[in-house]
Design a protein around this motif. Structure first.
Motif, PDB file in Angstrom:
ATOM      1  N   LEU A   1      -9.356  -2.772 -13.098  1.00 29.85           N
ATOM      2  CA  LEU A   1      -8.676  -2.459 -11.841  1.00 29.85           C
ATOM      3  C   LEU A   1      -9.414  -3.139 -10.690  1.00 29.85           C
ATOM      4  N   PRO A   2      -9.118  -4.412 -10.466  1.00 39.63           N
ATOM      5  CA  PRO A   2      -9.817  -5.102  -9.383  1.00 39.63           C
ATOM      6  C   PRO A   2      -9.616  -4.374  -8.046  1.00 39.63           C
ATOM      7  N   HIS A   3     -10.665  -4.322  -7.257  1.00 40.10           N
ATOM      8  CA  HIS A   3     -10.641  -3.743  -5.896  1.00 40.10           C
ATOM      9  C   HIS A   3     -10.481  -2.229  -5.859  1.00 40.10           C
TER      10      HIS A   3
ATOM     11  N   PRO B   1       2.264   4.306  -1.125  1.00 40.19           N
ATOM     12  CA  PRO B   1       2.729   3.976  -2.476  1.00 40.19           C
ATOM     13  C   PRO B   1       2.211   2.601  -2.920  1.00 40.19           C
ATOM     14  N   GLY B   2       1.858   2.503  -4.183  1.00 41.05           N
ATOM     15  CA  GLY B   2       1.455   1.218  -4.737  1.00 41.05           C
ATOM     16  C   GLY B   2       0.031   0.818  -4.439  1.00 41.05           C
ATOM     17  N   THR B   3      -0.791   1.763  -3.983  1.00 38.62           N
ATOM     18  CA  THR B   3      -2.182   1.415  -3.688  1.00 38.62           C
ATOM     19  C   THR B   3      -3.117   1.776  -4.841  1.00 38.62           C
ATOM     20  N   GLY B   4      -2.559   2.165  -5.975  1.00 38.91           N
ATOM     21  CA  GLY B   4      -3.376   2.346  -7.173  1.00 38.91           C
ATOM     22  C   GLY B   4      -3.919   3.751  -7.405  1.00 38.91           C
ATOM     23  N   LYS B   5      -3.359   4.749  -6.753  1.00 37.54           N
ATOM     24  CA  LYS B   5      -3.873   6.119  -6.930  1.00 37.54           C
ATOM     25  C   LYS B   5      -3.674   6.610  -8.370  1.00 37.54           C
ATOM     26  N   THR B   6      -2.431   6.495  -8.837  1.00 39.56           N
ATOM     27  CA  THR B   6      -2.123   7.004 -10.171  1.00 39.56           C
ATOM     28  C   THR B   6      -2.889   6.242 -11.252  1.00 39.56           C
ATOM     29  N   VAL B   7      -2.903   4.936 -11.129  1.00 43.02           N
ATOM     30  CA  VAL B   7      -3.552   4.146 -12.181  1.00 43.02           C
ATOM     31  C   VAL B   7      -5.068   4.397 -12.191  1.00 43.02           C
ATOM     32  N   THR B   8      -5.644   4.673 -11.019  1.00 42.97           N
ATOM     33  CA  THR B   8      -7.084   4.920 -10.955  1.00 42.97           C
ATOM     34  C   THR B   8      -7.447   6.245 -11.618  1.00 42.97           C
TER      35      THR B   8
ATOM     36  N   PRO C   1      -4.059  -0.109   1.863  1.00 43.88           N
ATOM     37  CA  PRO C   1      -3.097  -1.108   1.388  1.00 43.88           C
ATOM     38  C   PRO C   1      -3.836  -2.361   0.903  1.00 43.88           C
ATOM     39  N   TYR C   2      -3.355  -2.962  -0.150  1.00 49.70           N
ATOM     40  CA  TYR C   2      -3.989  -4.174  -0.675  1.00 49.70           C
ATOM     41  C   TYR C   2      -3.688  -5.378   0.212  1.00 49.70           C
ATOM     42  N   THR C   3      -4.725  -6.159   0.468  1.00 51.30           N
ATOM     43  CA  THR C   3      -4.526  -7.394   1.225  1.00 51.30           C
ATOM     44  C   THR C   3      -3.934  -8.468   0.304  1.00 51.30           C
TER      45      THR C   3
HETATM   46  P1  ADP Z   1       0.273   4.640  -6.455  1.00 51.69           P
HETATM   47  O1  ADP Z   1       0.066   5.760  -7.434  1.00 51.69           O
HETATM   48  O2  ADP Z   1      -0.784   4.578  -5.400  1.00 51.69           O
HETATM   49  O3  ADP Z   1       1.649   4.619  -5.882  1.00 51.69           O
HETATM   50  P2  ADP Z   1      -0.026   3.012  -8.801  1.00 51.69           P
HETATM   51  O4  ADP Z   1      -1.317   3.482  -9.281  1.00 51.69           O
HETATM   52  O5  ADP Z   1       1.189   3.513  -9.518  1.00 51.69           O
HETATM   53  O6  ADP Z   1       0.132   3.262  -7.237  1.00 51.69           O
HETATM   54  O7  ADP Z   1      -0.017   1.424  -8.824  1.00 51.69           O
HETATM   55  C1  ADP Z   1       1.194   0.688  -8.698  1.00 51.69           C
HETATM   56  C2  ADP Z   1       1.226  -0.447  -9.686  1.00 51.69           C
HETATM   57  O8  ADP Z   1       0.224  -1.387  -9.366  1.00 51.69           O
HETATM   58  C3  ADP Z   1       0.936  -0.009 -11.106  1.00 51.69           C
HETATM   59  O9  ADP Z   1       1.672  -0.840 -11.978  1.00 51.69           O
HETATM   60  C4  ADP Z   1      -0.548  -0.274 -11.258  1.00 51.69           C
HETATM   61  O10 ADP Z   1      -0.871  -0.563 -12.604  1.00 51.69           O
HETATM   62  C5  ADP Z   1      -0.759  -1.482 -10.379  1.00 51.69           C
HETATM   63  N1  ADP Z   1      -2.066  -1.490  -9.739  1.00 51.69           N
HETATM   64  C6  ADP Z   1      -2.412  -0.812  -8.629  1.00 51.69           C
HETATM   65  N2  ADP Z   1      -3.680  -1.063  -8.290  1.00 51.69           N
HETATM   66  C7  ADP Z   1      -4.166  -1.910  -9.223  1.00 51.69           C
HETATM   67  C8  ADP Z   1      -5.423  -2.559  -9.408  1.00 51.69           C
HETATM   68  N3  ADP Z   1      -6.437  -2.363  -8.562  1.00 51.69           N
HETATM   69  N4  ADP Z   1      -5.566  -3.370 -10.463  1.00 51.69           N
HETATM   70  C9  ADP Z   1      -4.536  -3.568 -11.320  1.00 51.69           C
HETATM   71  N5  ADP Z   1      -3.332  -3.012 -11.192  1.00 51.69           N
HETATM   72  C10 ADP Z   1      -3.130  -2.181 -10.151  1.00 51.69           C
END
Ligand code: ADP
Ligand code: MG
Length: 389
Positions: A19-21, A53-60, A192-194
């Motif tokens: 998970l870069p960054h 949304p899309g800032t990687g909360k769930t995946v982290t 937010p990702y740059t």
């Molecule tokens: P959030 O829960 O904040 O809305 P997600 O964790 O669902 O965001 O991430 C959205 C998408 O982007 C997913 O497919 C996730 O795998 C990918 N993603 C987010 N952050 C990263 C990261 N740092 N490295 C790789 N993939 C990421």
């Protein structure tokens, strides 16, 4: 051979190897939770994850579990706030994930909670409870689960660790002060990702899921440019999900037309099919008639070509759409509630008209700034049809 060589890499639930960054956020979570996961019971760990949304909360948080599950004594229980919203379905889902039998109804809230704690003690279970996208819960329900973790069982053990996930501080501020106090200051922020960060994320995903030579750095850069934030303060961009979605769609378009390489034109096409400012997930979570009302706003904006519509105009079109779908229209006051919610979620903007704006009297003007109306309409129609099928 096609361009997409591994579909699962593009699915929303996929957890990539790296998970870069997000190293720092992962590390913070690990410091807060991993000791407890190994050796739970002595205290009540709780943490809030905040970011758009899309800032990687769930995946982290999933990553943390992936890293620690082998050594963990506690279990992982994941509740998606878009799918489970009311008390009974949440508690039912917790019981189901833990494989414990649970009555469906007939108990009061307090009895349900006491029963859960009792089951946990009997089976000697501990759990890391993740309430994802918890802004879907009412403050009352969220408070209930925050307070639940404070209860010890008869043996004095704390059975629960809690992670609450939300978009902004609003979720905490809407709680009563004492519950707010329980969550305390352990907040992990996801900015937010740059553009550069999105580039790195996309590049890794492309390597995992696309055929060698089917994508170039320029293509990845192009997607990063249109989705990445200018800075961490730019909250209208920086959604990794959107970026991955555009890459996937572009790959698909290229593949469909029999090519072996993604071209800039594929990116242009695919970026027209997706929503930018509004997350699809948030749209999906709206009640059916709020979606229909939003569709009415979109159609009115489209047909009048005006920058705004009045509430009255939107209401008329709403009634017509209801007729089309053979749905009974909701009452006026309910539509106002929807309007407030759509505004709160940042999907529409509203303001009062000024004198001489061509509308008589005081009225509310509604506009949509972020999305191409065509795309928003298509997405809404698809969702509404699916729901009514
Ligand atoms: P959030 O829960 O904040 O809305 P997600 O964790 O669902 O965001 O991430 C959205 C998408 O982007 C997913 O497919 C996730 O795998 C990918 N993603 C987010 N952050 C990263 C990261 N740092 N490295 C790789 N993939 C990421
Ligand atoms: Mg999420």
């Amino acid at each position: 051979m096609g361009i997409i060589i591994n579909e699962t890499v593009f699915s929303p639930s996929y957890v990539p190897p790296k998970l870069p960054h997000r190293e720092q956020q992962l590390q913070q979570l690990d410091e807060m939770l991993s000791n407890w996961l190994r050796n739970p019971g002595n205290y009540y760990p709780r943490v809030t994850l905040l970011g758009r949304p899309g800032t990687g909360k769930t995946v982290t948080i999933r990553k943390l579990w992936e890293l620690r599950q082998n050594e963990a004594v506690a279990r992982f229980v994941y509740i998606n706030g878009f799918l489970y919203r009311n008390f009974t379905t949440i508690i039912g889902e917790i019981a189901k994930s833990l494989n414990i039998p649970f009555p469906r109804r007939g108990l009061s809230r307090d009895e349900f909670l006491a029963l859960l704690i009792e089951h946990l003690r009997e089976r000697d279970l501990y759990l890391l409870l993740v309430l994802d996208d918890a802004f879907n819960f009412t403050p009352d329900i969220l408070s209930t689960f925050i307070r639940l973790g404070q209860e010890t069982d008869k043996l004095g053990a704390f059975r629960i660790a809690l992670a609450v996930v939300g978009h902004s501080d609003t979720i905490l501020n809407s709680l009563d002060p004492s519950t707010r106090g329980i969550m305390g200051k352990s907040i992990i922020r996801f900015t937010p990702y740059t553009k550069d960060q999105i580039f790195d994320i996309l590049y890794e995903r492309a390597q995992l899921g696309l055929a060698k030579g089917s994508y170039s750095e320029e293509i990845i850069q192009m997607i990063a440019d249109i989705t990445g934030a200018q800075s961490h303060l730019d909250t209208s961009r920086g959604d990794a999900r959107l970026a991955i979605d555009i890459l996937y769609r572009a790959a698909h378009i290229a593949q469909q037309s029999g090519r072996r390489q993604i071209m800039p034109e594929d990116v242009r096409k695919s970026s027209k099919e997706v929503l930018f400012g509004v997350s699809e997930e948030v749209l999906q979570g709206l009640p059916l008639h709020e979606k229909i009302f939003l569709l009415a706003i979109v159609r009115t904006l489209k047909s009048t070509r005006a920058p705004y519509v009045t509430f009255g105009e939107a209401e008329e079109v709403y009634k017509m759409i209801c007729e089309e779908y053979r749905e009974r229209p909701r009452v006026h006051s309910q539509l106002w509630t929807y309007l407030g919610d759509l505004k709160e979620k940042g999907i529409i903007e509203t303001r009062q008209n000024k004198k001489g704006e061509g509308v008589r009297g005081r009225t509310t003007l509604i506009s949509i700034g972020t999305e191409p109306l065509e795309t928003l309409e298509a997405v809404l129609v698809r969702m509404i049809n699916e729901e009514l099928r």
